[in-house]
Design an enzyme around this catalytic site. Structure first.
Site: not given
Ligand code: NAI
Length: 332
Positions: A206, A232, A234, A258, A263, A295
């Site tokens: 995130p 993909t 942020r 993405d 954006e 996105h």
């Molecule tokens: P999630 O919460 O399941 O996984 C995020 C992972 O990042 C967690 O395992 C967390 O421990 C880890 N993390 C947190 N801080 C960190 C750091 N400093 N260094 C390394 N790892 C760290 O979230 P999910 O569902 O996998 O989504 C990930 C990201 O994808 C979201 O935060 C969102 O920004 C993005 N996203 C993008 C979309 C798009 O359409 N392009 C759609 C949905 C989400």
């Protein structure tokens, strides 16, 4: 309950409309993004429903609370765009859609890797113009390549599963280690090790103060010459100007985006008859080894159906006065 939705497109209205059918909510759709000018349109609505580029900072939260809103329902997983401290102080509750389809985002991520590697975007344009030459389209086998996965949550895990199927070596970095990643053969390492050994770096963490510009000039300099970076997650995880500099001196070999830090004024809109005023984005768009999508990673029918369903379930729960399963609160 009266609900107003900001930043809606025809596809949002279709899926929200289907999920809202038979439920006791009065739903109003707005094209406009939520900002300091449009916040007054929420006057009298108990719930406000927003998307990724609707910023809810303190002044906007104050306007919403002052207008009678009690619930902010985010139609997305990320919540970096919300001032959760301000929301809590003003009595605004915030819900999100924590998981609607990690597969949608993961599959798009891998699609970007493959398209960049095999130059599908260039090949498609060439063939349409009657140019069937292969010069400049040389790719590499994914099998045996090392991919650095930063963030091994829901999406990072699915990406890792797909890449393990390709025969890639997986290096991982996360604040929490995942057993599934280890079972897939993933090895947790620190960031410098991941940067130094990866052919592809893919971002799935995130956006937080700790991860802002995680990929800056220094990080890229630590990576292998010719590395591919795919984001993909942020936009502000990457310093886009540093990426351009590295692309120009060919240290960065491929870039898939993405998401993009600036954006909000561009993505999701048809600007084909306008001048792009963002010089950084315009420069990125000129480079043959950069692939940008708007996105779009989340954009599958399954994901939109799940977003609508979860959002309407949260509205039902709030209206019923019950607990909110998908509530997000400020870290203490
Ligand atoms: P999630 O919460 O399941 O996984 C995020 C992972 O990042 C967690 O395992 C967390 O421990 C880890 N993390 C947190 N801080 C960190 C750091 N400093 N260094 C390394 N790892 C760290 O979230 P999910 O569902 O996998 O989504 C990930 C990201 O994808 C979201 O935060 C969102 O920004 C993005 N996203 C993008 C979309 C798009 O359409 N392009 C759609 C949905 C989400």
């Amino acid at each position: 309950m009266r609900v107003v939705l900001y930043s809606t497109k025809p596809y949002d209205r279709r899926f929200i409309g289907e999920a809202a059918a038979g439920r006791a909510h009065e739903v109003e759709y707005l094209d406009a993004r939520l900002d300091r000018h449009t916040a007054r349109l929420a006057q009298g609505f108990e719930a406000v429903c927003t998307f990724v580029n609707d910023t809810i900072d303190r002044p906007i939260a104050e306007q919403l609370a002052g207008g009678g809103t009690g619930l902010i329902a985010l139609r997305c997983a990320g919540y970096n765009q919300v001032d959760l401290h301000a929301a809590a102080e003003l009595g605004l509750r915030v819900v999100r859609v924590p998981a609607y389809s990690p597969f949608a985002v993961a599959e798009h991520t891998v699609a970007m890797m493959l398209a960049l590697n095999r130059r599908i975007h260039r090949a498609h344009t060439r063939v349409r113009e009657g140019n069937f030459s292969l010069d400049g389209l040389l790719g590499f086998d994914m099998a045996g390549k090392t991919v650095g996965v930063i963030g091994t949550g829901q999406i990072g895990t699915v990406v890792a599963r797909i890449l393990a199927g390709f025969g890639c070596r997986l290096l991982c970095c996360d604040v929490h280690e995942s057993d599934e990643l280890k079972q897939l053969g993933g090895r947790y390492v620190d960031l410098p090790t991941l940067y130094g050994a990866s052919d592809i770096v893919t971002l799935h963490c995130p956006l937080t103060p700790q991860t802002h510009y995680l990929i800056d000039a220094d990080a890229i300099a630590r990576m292998r010459r010719g590395v591919m970076i795919v984001n993909t997650s942020r936009g502000a995880l990457i310093d886009a100007q540093a990426a351009i500099d590295a692309l120009k001196d060919e240290h960065l070999g491929y870039l898939g985006l993405d998401v993009y830090e600036e954006e909000a004024d561009v993505f999701f809109e048809d600007l084909s008859d306008q001048v792009i005023r963002d010089d950084v984005l315009a420069r990125l768009m000129t480079l043959p080894n950069v692939l940008i999508t708007s996105h779009q990673a989340y954009f599958t029918d399954t994901a939109l159906r799940n977003i609508a369903q979860t959002t309407l379930d949260s509205l039902d729960a709030y209206a019923a006065g019950g607990g909110l399963a998908n509530e997000v609160t400020a870290a203490k």
